[in-house]
Design an enzyme around this catalytic site. Structure first.
Site, PDB file in Angstrom:
ATOM      1  NE  ARG A 144      -9.521   1.811  -9.293  1.00 53.50           N
ATOM      2  CZ  ARG A 144     -10.525   1.240  -8.631  1.00 53.50           C
ATOM      3  NH1 ARG A 144     -11.785   1.508  -8.980  1.00 53.50           N
ATOM      4  NH2 ARG A 144     -10.291   0.414  -7.623  1.00 53.50           N
ATOM      5  CE  LYS A 169      -7.341  -2.702 -10.457  1.00 51.38           C
ATOM      6  NZ  LYS A 169      -6.255  -2.287  -9.544  1.00 51.38           N
ATOM      7  CG  HIS A 240      -3.420   6.716  -7.603  1.00 47.97           C
ATOM      8  ND1 HIS A 240      -4.389   5.757  -7.811  1.00 47.97           N
ATOM      9  CD2 HIS A 240      -2.614   6.218  -6.633  1.00 47.97           C
ATOM     10  CE1 HIS A 240      -4.168   4.728  -7.017  1.00 47.97           C
ATOM     11  NE2 HIS A 240      -3.095   4.980  -6.284  1.00 47.97           N
ATOM     12  NE  ARG A 243      -8.460   4.633  -6.167  1.00 49.00           N
ATOM     13  CZ  ARG A 243      -9.707   4.176  -6.174  1.00 49.00           C
ATOM     14  NH1 ARG A 243     -10.707   4.996  -6.435  1.00 49.00           N
ATOM     15  NH2 ARG A 243      -9.979   2.922  -5.905  1.00 49.00           N
ATOM     16  CG  HIS A 266     -10.104  -0.301  -2.556  1.00 50.80           C
ATOM     17  ND1 HIS A 266      -9.657   0.420  -1.462  1.00 50.80           N
ATOM     18  CD2 HIS A 266      -9.496   0.260  -3.630  1.00 50.80           C
ATOM     19  CE1 HIS A 266      -8.822   1.352  -1.868  1.00 50.80           C
ATOM     20  NE2 HIS A 266      -8.708   1.279  -3.170  1.00 50.80           N
ATOM     21  CE1 TYR A 275      -4.738   5.654   0.173  1.00 51.68           C
ATOM     22  CE2 TYR A 275      -5.971   3.626  -0.100  1.00 51.68           C
ATOM     23  CZ  TYR A 275      -5.263   4.675  -0.642  1.00 51.68           C
ATOM     24  OH  TYR A 275      -5.075   4.748  -1.992  1.00 51.68           O
TER      25      TYR A 275
END
Length: 294
Positions: A144, A169, A240, A243, A266, A275
Protein backbone atom coordinates in the site's frame (compact mmCIF):
# COMPACT_ATOMS: atom_id res chain seq x y z
CA UNK A 1 -29.19 12.19 24.34
CA UNK A 2 -28.36 13.37 20.83
CA UNK A 3 -25.74 12.61 18.18
CA UNK A 4 -23.93 15.94 18.62
CA UNK A 5 -23.42 15.23 22.33
CA UNK A 6 -21.93 11.79 21.72
CA UNK A 7 -19.78 12.34 18.63
CA UNK A 8 -16.56 13.28 20.43
CA UNK A 9 -16.88 10.43 22.92
CA UNK A 10 -17.37 8.02 20.02
CA UNK A 11 -14.21 9.31 18.34
CA UNK A 12 -12.16 8.74 21.53
CA UNK A 13 -13.72 5.29 21.95
CA UNK A 14 -12.63 4.32 18.42
CA UNK A 15 -9.12 5.68 18.92
CA UNK A 16 -8.77 3.72 22.17
CA UNK A 17 -9.46 0.58 20.11
CA UNK A 18 -6.69 1.54 17.67
CA UNK A 19 -9.06 2.06 14.76
CA UNK A 20 -7.04 3.74 11.99
CA UNK A 21 -7.42 7.52 11.63
CA UNK A 22 -8.75 7.07 8.09
CA UNK A 23 -11.49 4.69 9.28
CA UNK A 24 -12.35 6.99 12.19
CA UNK A 25 -12.78 9.87 9.72
CA UNK A 26 -15.03 7.78 7.47
CA UNK A 27 -17.18 6.61 10.40
CA UNK A 28 -17.57 10.18 11.65
CA UNK A 29 -18.53 11.45 8.19
CA UNK A 30 -21.22 8.76 8.05
CA UNK A 31 -22.40 9.78 11.51
CA UNK A 32 -22.70 13.40 10.35
CA UNK A 33 -24.91 12.18 7.49
CA UNK A 34 -27.09 10.29 9.98
CA UNK A 35 -27.23 13.35 12.25
CA UNK A 36 -28.46 15.52 9.37
CA UNK A 37 -31.74 13.63 9.41
CA UNK A 38 -31.87 12.89 13.13
CA UNK A 39 -30.41 15.97 14.83
CA UNK A 40 -33.47 16.45 17.04
CA UNK A 41 -34.13 12.75 17.65
CA UNK A 42 -33.27 11.34 21.05
CA UNK A 43 -30.97 8.36 20.39
CA UNK A 44 -32.94 6.32 22.91
CA UNK A 45 -35.95 6.60 20.58
CA UNK A 46 -34.18 5.42 17.40
CA UNK A 47 -35.71 2.19 16.09
CA UNK A 48 -34.77 -0.51 13.60
CA UNK A 49 -37.23 1.11 11.17
CA UNK A 50 -35.35 4.40 11.47
CA UNK A 51 -32.09 2.65 10.60
CA UNK A 52 -33.65 0.86 7.63
CA UNK A 53 -35.15 4.14 6.36
CA UNK A 54 -31.72 5.82 6.71
CA UNK A 55 -30.07 2.97 4.78
CA UNK A 56 -32.67 3.26 2.02
CA UNK A 57 -32.11 7.03 1.82
CA UNK A 58 -28.35 6.54 1.44
CA UNK A 59 -28.84 4.02 -1.35
CA UNK A 60 -31.31 6.25 -3.20
CA UNK A 61 -28.91 9.21 -2.93
CA UNK A 62 -26.69 7.62 -5.58
CA UNK A 63 -23.78 6.93 -3.24
CA UNK A 64 -21.34 4.15 -4.03
CA UNK A 65 -22.42 0.83 -2.45
CA UNK A 66 -19.07 0.65 -0.64
CA UNK A 67 -19.68 4.09 0.91
CA UNK A 68 -23.16 3.12 2.07
CA UNK A 69 -21.80 -0.09 3.58
CA UNK A 70 -18.97 1.51 5.53
CA UNK A 71 -21.17 4.37 6.77
CA UNK A 72 -23.73 1.88 8.06
CA UNK A 73 -20.97 -0.20 9.62
CA UNK A 74 -19.72 2.95 11.35
CA UNK A 75 -23.23 3.69 12.58
CA UNK A 76 -23.33 0.18 14.02
CA UNK A 77 -20.10 0.89 15.89
CA UNK A 78 -21.63 4.14 17.17
CA UNK A 79 -24.56 2.32 18.72
CA UNK A 80 -22.18 -0.36 20.01
CA UNK A 81 -20.29 2.44 21.79
CA UNK A 82 -23.52 3.74 23.33
CA UNK A 83 -24.44 0.29 24.65
CA UNK A 84 -20.94 -0.42 25.96
CA UNK A 85 -20.82 2.89 27.80
CA UNK A 86 -24.31 2.17 29.23
CA UNK A 87 -26.03 5.02 27.44
CA UNK A 88 -28.32 2.57 25.68
CA UNK A 89 -29.64 -0.81 26.77
CA UNK A 90 -29.87 -2.28 23.25
CA UNK A 91 -28.62 -1.14 19.86
CA UNK A 92 -31.36 -0.60 17.25
CA UNK A 93 -28.93 -2.26 14.84
CA UNK A 94 -28.59 -5.42 16.92
CA UNK A 95 -29.00 -8.46 14.68
CA UNK A 96 -29.01 -6.35 11.52
CA UNK A 97 -26.73 -7.99 8.94
CA UNK A 98 -24.73 -5.59 6.82
CA UNK A 99 -23.78 -7.55 3.76
CA UNK A 100 -20.82 -5.94 1.95
CA UNK A 101 -21.43 -5.21 -1.74
CA UNK A 102 -19.82 -7.54 -4.25
CA UNK A 103 -17.47 -5.21 -6.05
CA UNK A 104 -14.83 -6.50 -8.43
CA UNK A 105 -11.40 -4.88 -8.06
CA UNK A 106 -10.56 -2.23 -10.64
CA UNK A 107 -8.47 -2.98 -13.73
CA UNK A 108 -4.89 -4.14 -13.32
CA UNK A 109 -1.92 -3.74 -15.63
CA UNK A 110 -1.08 -6.34 -18.24
CA UNK A 111 2.40 -7.83 -18.22
CA UNK A 112 3.43 -5.69 -21.20
CA UNK A 113 2.10 -2.54 -19.57
CA UNK A 114 3.97 -3.35 -16.37
CA UNK A 115 7.17 -3.90 -18.35
CA UNK A 116 6.79 -0.50 -20.04
CA UNK A 117 6.22 1.15 -16.68
CA UNK A 118 9.27 -0.45 -15.06
CA UNK A 119 11.51 0.52 -17.97
CA UNK A 120 10.34 4.14 -18.10
CA UNK A 121 12.78 5.75 -15.58
CA UNK A 122 16.08 7.04 -16.99
CA UNK A 123 18.47 4.96 -14.90
CA UNK A 124 21.40 7.02 -16.15
CA UNK A 125 20.31 9.61 -13.58
CA UNK A 126 20.29 9.24 -9.77
CA UNK A 127 16.59 10.05 -9.58
CA UNK A 128 15.89 7.47 -12.27
CA UNK A 129 17.59 4.74 -10.22
CA UNK A 130 15.52 5.68 -7.17
CA UNK A 131 12.33 5.67 -9.24
CA UNK A 132 13.18 2.30 -10.78
CA UNK A 133 13.71 0.90 -7.27
CA UNK A 134 10.36 2.35 -6.18
CA UNK A 135 8.53 0.83 -9.16
CA UNK A 136 10.22 -2.57 -8.82
CA UNK A 137 9.37 -2.71 -5.12
CA UNK A 138 5.73 -1.74 -5.76
CA UNK A 139 5.42 -4.33 -8.51
CA UNK A 140 7.15 -7.07 -6.53
CA UNK A 141 5.21 -6.66 -3.31
CA UNK A 142 1.91 -4.85 -3.92
CA UNK A 143 2.50 -2.70 -0.85
CA UNK A 144 0.00 0.00 0.00
CA UNK A 145 1.05 3.62 -0.46
CA UNK A 146 1.34 4.23 3.29
CA UNK A 147 3.36 1.03 3.69
CA UNK A 148 5.79 2.08 0.95
CA UNK A 149 6.40 5.46 2.56
CA UNK A 150 6.70 3.89 6.02
CA UNK A 151 9.59 1.58 5.11
CA UNK A 152 12.93 2.15 6.83
CA UNK A 153 16.35 1.17 5.48
CA UNK A 154 16.63 -1.67 7.99
CA UNK A 155 13.31 -3.17 6.82
CA UNK A 156 14.94 -4.39 3.59
CA UNK A 157 16.83 -7.69 3.69
CA UNK A 158 18.43 -8.10 0.27
CA UNK A 159 20.28 -11.27 1.27
CA UNK A 160 17.08 -12.89 2.44
CA UNK A 161 15.07 -11.39 -0.41
CA UNK A 162 12.32 -9.98 1.82
CA UNK A 163 10.99 -6.68 3.09
CA UNK A 164 9.47 -6.28 6.53
CA UNK A 165 6.28 -4.23 6.68
CA UNK A 166 6.15 -3.09 10.29
CA UNK A 167 3.04 -0.94 10.18
CA UNK A 168 0.57 -2.50 7.79
CA UNK A 169 -3.17 -1.93 7.88
CA UNK A 170 -4.45 -2.51 11.40
CA UNK A 171 -0.84 -2.13 12.58
CA UNK A 172 -0.14 -5.72 11.50
CA UNK A 173 3.43 -6.73 10.67
CA UNK A 174 4.39 -9.08 7.83
CA UNK A 175 7.29 -10.24 5.67
CA UNK A 176 6.88 -9.92 1.91
CA UNK A 177 9.18 -11.62 -0.65
CA UNK A 178 11.14 -9.51 -3.13
CA UNK A 179 11.78 -10.32 -6.77
CA UNK A 180 15.33 -10.57 -8.12
CA UNK A 181 14.86 -7.33 -10.07
CA UNK A 182 13.58 -5.54 -6.98
CA UNK A 183 16.63 -6.71 -5.02
CA UNK A 184 18.91 -5.61 -7.84
CA UNK A 185 17.55 -2.06 -8.10
CA UNK A 186 17.10 -1.61 -4.36
CA UNK A 187 20.73 -2.69 -3.92
CA UNK A 188 21.95 -0.14 -6.45
CA UNK A 189 19.80 2.58 -4.91
CA UNK A 190 21.05 1.82 -1.39
CA UNK A 191 24.70 1.70 -2.47
CA UNK A 192 24.87 4.58 -4.91
CA UNK A 193 21.96 6.98 -4.48
CA UNK A 194 20.54 7.03 -1.00
CA UNK A 195 23.85 7.80 0.80
CA UNK A 196 24.14 11.03 -1.21
CA UNK A 197 20.57 12.09 -0.43
CA UNK A 198 21.00 11.16 3.25
CA UNK A 199 23.93 13.57 3.67
CA UNK A 200 21.42 16.39 3.83
CA UNK A 201 19.50 14.73 6.64
CA UNK A 202 21.45 11.89 8.20
CA UNK A 203 18.93 11.19 10.98
CA UNK A 204 16.16 10.13 8.57
CA UNK A 205 15.82 6.35 8.42
CA UNK A 206 13.21 6.18 5.66
CA UNK A 207 14.09 3.88 2.76
CA UNK A 208 13.11 6.29 0.00
CA UNK A 209 14.23 9.90 0.16
CA UNK A 210 13.45 12.99 -1.87
CA UNK A 211 16.04 15.45 -3.15
CA UNK A 212 16.02 17.38 0.12
CA UNK A 213 16.89 14.25 2.09
CA UNK A 214 13.43 14.03 3.63
CA UNK A 215 11.35 10.85 3.61
CA UNK A 216 9.30 10.38 0.46
CA UNK A 217 5.71 11.49 1.13
CA UNK A 218 2.59 9.72 -0.18
CA UNK A 219 1.97 12.69 -2.47
CA UNK A 220 5.49 12.49 -3.90
CA UNK A 221 5.08 8.74 -4.40
CA UNK A 222 1.85 9.39 -6.31
CA UNK A 223 3.68 11.82 -8.58
CA UNK A 224 6.44 9.28 -9.32
CA UNK A 225 3.87 6.70 -10.36
CA UNK A 226 1.83 9.15 -12.42
CA UNK A 227 4.93 10.53 -14.15
CA UNK A 228 6.23 7.15 -15.24
CA UNK A 229 2.75 5.91 -16.02
CA UNK A 230 2.34 8.75 -18.52
CA UNK A 231 5.80 8.03 -19.94
CA UNK A 232 4.72 4.41 -20.46
CA UNK A 233 1.52 5.51 -22.21
CA UNK A 234 -0.75 4.51 -19.32
CA UNK A 235 -3.68 6.64 -18.21
CA UNK A 236 -3.36 6.44 -14.44
CA UNK A 237 -0.96 4.37 -12.36
CA UNK A 238 -1.14 4.18 -8.57
CA UNK A 239 0.08 1.96 -5.77
CA UNK A 240 -3.37 0.42 -5.65
CA UNK A 241 -3.33 -0.34 -9.37
CA UNK A 242 0.00 -2.15 -8.92
CA UNK A 243 -1.43 -3.91 -5.87
CA UNK A 244 -4.31 -5.23 -8.00
CA UNK A 245 -1.80 -6.23 -10.65
CA UNK A 246 0.27 -8.23 -8.16
CA UNK A 247 -2.81 -9.98 -6.76
CA UNK A 248 -4.18 -11.06 -10.13
CA UNK A 249 -0.73 -12.05 -11.45
CA UNK A 250 -0.06 -14.29 -8.44
CA UNK A 251 -3.46 -15.97 -8.72
CA UNK A 252 -3.12 -16.48 -12.47
CA UNK A 253 0.28 -18.01 -11.81
CA UNK A 254 -1.25 -20.61 -9.50
CA UNK A 255 -0.72 -19.06 -6.05
CA UNK A 256 -3.29 -20.04 -3.44
CA UNK A 257 -5.56 -17.46 -1.84
CA UNK A 258 -3.99 -17.80 1.63
CA UNK A 259 -0.49 -17.04 0.30
CA UNK A 260 -1.73 -14.06 -1.69
CA UNK A 261 -3.57 -12.70 1.35
CA UNK A 262 -0.35 -12.95 3.38
CA UNK A 263 1.60 -11.05 0.72
CA UNK A 264 -1.02 -8.30 0.51
CA UNK A 265 -1.63 -8.12 4.26
CA UNK A 266 -5.37 -8.83 4.09
CA UNK A 267 -6.92 -9.55 7.47
CA UNK A 268 -9.87 -11.31 5.82
CA UNK A 269 -9.60 -13.94 3.10
CA UNK A 270 -12.81 -12.62 1.56
CA UNK A 271 -10.92 -9.50 0.52
CA UNK A 272 -8.43 -11.62 -1.43
CA UNK A 273 -11.15 -13.83 -2.87
CA UNK A 274 -12.51 -10.86 -4.83
CA UNK A 275 -9.50 -11.23 -7.10
CA UNK A 276 -10.35 -14.85 -7.84
CA UNK A 277 -13.56 -13.59 -9.46
CA UNK A 278 -11.44 -11.42 -11.75
CA UNK A 279 -9.32 -14.40 -12.75
CA UNK A 280 -12.44 -16.53 -13.25
CA UNK A 281 -13.91 -13.79 -15.46
CA UNK A 282 -10.71 -13.86 -17.54
CA UNK A 283 -11.04 -17.60 -18.02
CA UNK A 284 -14.67 -17.28 -19.06
CA UNK A 285 -13.79 -14.56 -21.57
CA UNK A 286 -11.06 -16.72 -23.13
CA UNK A 287 -13.43 -19.70 -23.25
CA UNK A 288 -16.16 -17.64 -24.90
CA UNK A 289 -13.70 -16.31 -27.47
CA UNK A 290 -11.93 -19.55 -28.35
CA UNK A 291 -14.23 -22.52 -27.75
CA UNK A 292 -15.47 -24.06 -31.05
CA UNK A 293 -19.04 -24.22 -29.71
CA UNK A 294 -19.04 -20.68 -28.40
Amino acid sequence: MYVAEEREGFRRWLEARKVSPATVAIYLSGLVRFEAGHADVDLRAVTRQDIEAHAAALKSAGLAPSTVHIWLRGLGRFFEYLVETQRLLVSPMSGLRLKPPKILPGPSLTEKQADRLLLSPNTGLPQGIRDRAVLELCYATGLRRKEMCGLAVYDVDLDGGVVRVRHGKGDRERLVPLSREACRWLGEYLREIRPRAARRNSIVRALFLGRSGQALTPGALDQILLKHGRAAGLRRVSCHALRRTVATALLRGGADVVSVSQVLGHANLKTTERYTRVVAADVRAVHARTHPRR
